[in-house]
Design an enzyme around this catalytic site. Structure first.
Site, PDB file in Angstrom:
ATOM      1  N   LYS A  83     -25.221  12.318 -16.802  1.00 13.35           N
ATOM      2  CA  LYS A  83     -25.252  12.986 -18.102  1.00 13.35           C
ATOM      3  C   LYS A  83     -26.022  14.297 -18.013  1.00 13.35           C
ATOM      4  CE  LYS A  83     -26.810  11.838 -22.830  1.00 13.35           C
ATOM      5  NZ  LYS A  83     -27.430  10.750 -23.642  1.00 13.35           N
ATOM      6  N   SER A 158     -24.940   9.561 -27.652  1.00 14.94           N
ATOM      7  CA  SER A 158     -24.809  10.906 -27.117  1.00 14.94           C
ATOM      8  C   SER A 158     -24.261  10.950 -25.680  1.00 14.94           C
ATOM      9  CB  SER A 158     -26.175  11.591 -27.128  1.00 14.94           C
ATOM     10  OG  SER A 158     -27.097  10.870 -26.302  1.00 14.94           O
ATOM     11  N   SER A 182     -27.422   5.509 -27.606  1.00 13.21           N
ATOM     12  CA  SER A 182     -26.613   6.549 -26.966  1.00 13.21           C
ATOM     13  C   SER A 182     -25.841   6.102 -25.738  1.00 13.21           C
ATOM     14  CB  SER A 182     -27.490   7.749 -26.606  1.00 13.21           C
ATOM     15  OG  SER A 182     -27.820   8.475 -27.754  1.00 13.21           O
TER      16      SER A 182
END
Length: 472
Positions: A83, A158, A182
């Site tokens: 990420k 996220s 997330s």
């Protein structure tokens, strides 16, 4: 050479076994994954950076080592993604924000070090909402990440880029971070496995503070076994994280899927939440599968409604303001407006008001969750109250209470982040009539990550999902 879609969806465990046996090469795997990324990314926007040349060179080196009988670790030749919140040495790490658009870290985070040391090949960085602040992976810098099952729907966030990369077969495993859901939110929306491990299970060093208790790294994978492989490789302890757990677990040991020794609480009476009927039916079906496996499954209730989500949000606003509030001076006009509100609210919160949140958290633990987890080994509930929602929303816009007290929400993940020592796993438990995935959340006793995974593996055995592939 065309994309081998079956190789795209091959589990990390099998890729590693085949490379070790000599029936598959790392170069073939990496070439195939890169072709898949090239086909998927223009449609869904899951990667913001791809390192094709470097990945192929590493793959060739790994193949030479394998031919000589040398293997770096259990991920030898397995592709993975990171990420774009997590520092990667010599590679741009934007945090989804113009404020960090040109930041190139001089170090890898420990989780990246661990994945590489185990023989994994990093293919690229995945999209995130700005500062990982939202359950929708949409940022002014990186754009909109779309759901692979319906590109007009949200991928969640996220860690939406990582979830989409896994769901579409670009990589078998990817890293996400989870402070309020997330990892679990995009896992549920995209139909993959996502876990918030026990706090401290995977060393977390990417903040200026080592004393936060919301932040977790976690795996996104298509199978429970692949999530276990990820955890085995990345768990601590690590002295760089003073809160990392000192006793590792053996995530590679087989699970006993005879659950006659377990008592599990099914929580659908949950703060007067309104469930999408197909979500409720899917969760009940998963509970039924666990009952058939021998578990004693009983209905339980939790009183937590909007007030606990708002408590988490107050904590989250202070968290964001503490670590990123300084960026308002230079980048306010280019920032996500919802994030700006969070930062302003956090900066306006007094120290006493923030510290007082612990009193309500303590009450919720002592009076509600602790008694449940003393009577039951784990708790089941939906990960999300409904399947993937349209693009362009915000988390709090779904928080609505009817005059009769019915609570319409979206995620059911943030409350459990307030009790971060309890692992929380999201697994697919069905697909809606619109062919959208739905997630089951399994919350286990403190630090018992293997218990949550054991329950998940039992559902997977009885209600398999890995054969399902989005049409992209």
């Amino acid at each position: 050479m065309s994309v081998d879609i079956d190789l795209c969806y091959m589990p990390a465990t099998e890729i590693a076994e085949r490379i070790r046996a000599g029936s598959l090469t790392a170069k073939r795997v990496i070439e195939n994954s890169l072709m898949r990324i090239a086909a998927v990314n223009p449609k869904l926007n899951c990667f913001c950076s791809v390192y094709s040349g470097e990945a192929l060179l590493i793959a060739e080196e790994l193949d030479r080592e394998a031919k000589a009988g040398r293997f770096r670790g259990p991920l030898h030749g397995v592709p993975f993604a990171i990420k774009d919140l997590t520092p990667t040495k010599g590679k741009r790490t934007t945090l989804g924000s113009y404020a960090y658009a040109d930041w190139v870290p001089d170090h890898d985070a420990p989780i990246v070090e661990a994945l590489k040391a185990a023989g994994g090949v990093m293919l690229g960085k995945t999209t995130t909402s700005e500062f990982a602040s939202s359950g929708f992976t949409e940022s002014p810098l990186l754009g909109i990440t779309r759901n692979p099952w319906n590109p007009d729907r949200s991928a969640g966030g996220s860690s939406g880029g990582s979830a989409v990369a896994v769901a579409t077969g670009c990589v078998p495993i990817a890293e996400g971070s989870d402070m309020g859901g997330s990892v679990r939110v995009p896992a549920a929306f995209c139909g993959v496995v996502g876990m918030k491990p026990s706090f401290g299970r995977i060393p977390f060093t990417i903040l200026p503070s080592e004393f936060d208790q919301l932040s977790h790294f976690g795996p996104l994978a298509r199978t429970v076994a692949d999530a276990c492989l990820f955890l085995q490789v990345t768990q601590g302890p690590d002295e760089r994280d003073v809160q990392s757990l000192t006793v590792p677990q053996n995530f590679l040991a087989p699970f006993d899927t005879d659950l006659t020794d377990l008592s599990i609480g099914l929580c659908l009476d949950f703060g007067r939440r309104a469930w999408h009927p197909e979500v409720e039916a899917a969760v009940r079906a998963a509970a039924g599968a666990l009952s058939e496996a021998g578990a004693r499954v009983e209905n339980i209730s939790l009183p937590w409604g909007l007030e606990l989500d708002e408590l988490w949000l107050k904590h989250w606003e202070v968290y964001l303001a503490t670590f990123f509030g300084h960026t308002l001076k230079t980048h306010r006009a280019k920032m996500d407006p919802e994030l700006v509100r969070y930062l302003d609210n956090g900066l306006a919160t007094s120290a006493v008001e923030f510290k007082s949140l612990e009193i309500a958290r303590t009450s919720a633990w002592r009076n509600h969750l602790a008694p449940i987890l003393s009577r039951y080994h784990a708790l089941l509930c939906p990960t999300m109250a409904r399947p993937a929602v349209p693009l362009g929303g915000s988390d709090a816009s779904y928080w609505k209470v009817d005059p009769d007290g019915t609570y319409h929400c979206l995620d059911v993940t943030a409350p459990f982040s307030l009790f971060s020592m309890c692992p929380a796993l999201s697994i697919p438990c069905g697909w809606s009539s619109e062919d959208l995935p739905m997630g089951l959340q399994i919350v286990a006793r403190r630090h018992d990550d293997r218990l949550a995974l054991r329950i998940g593996a039992t559902v997977e055995q009885r209600m398999p999902w890995a054969h399902r592939r989005p049409g992209v």
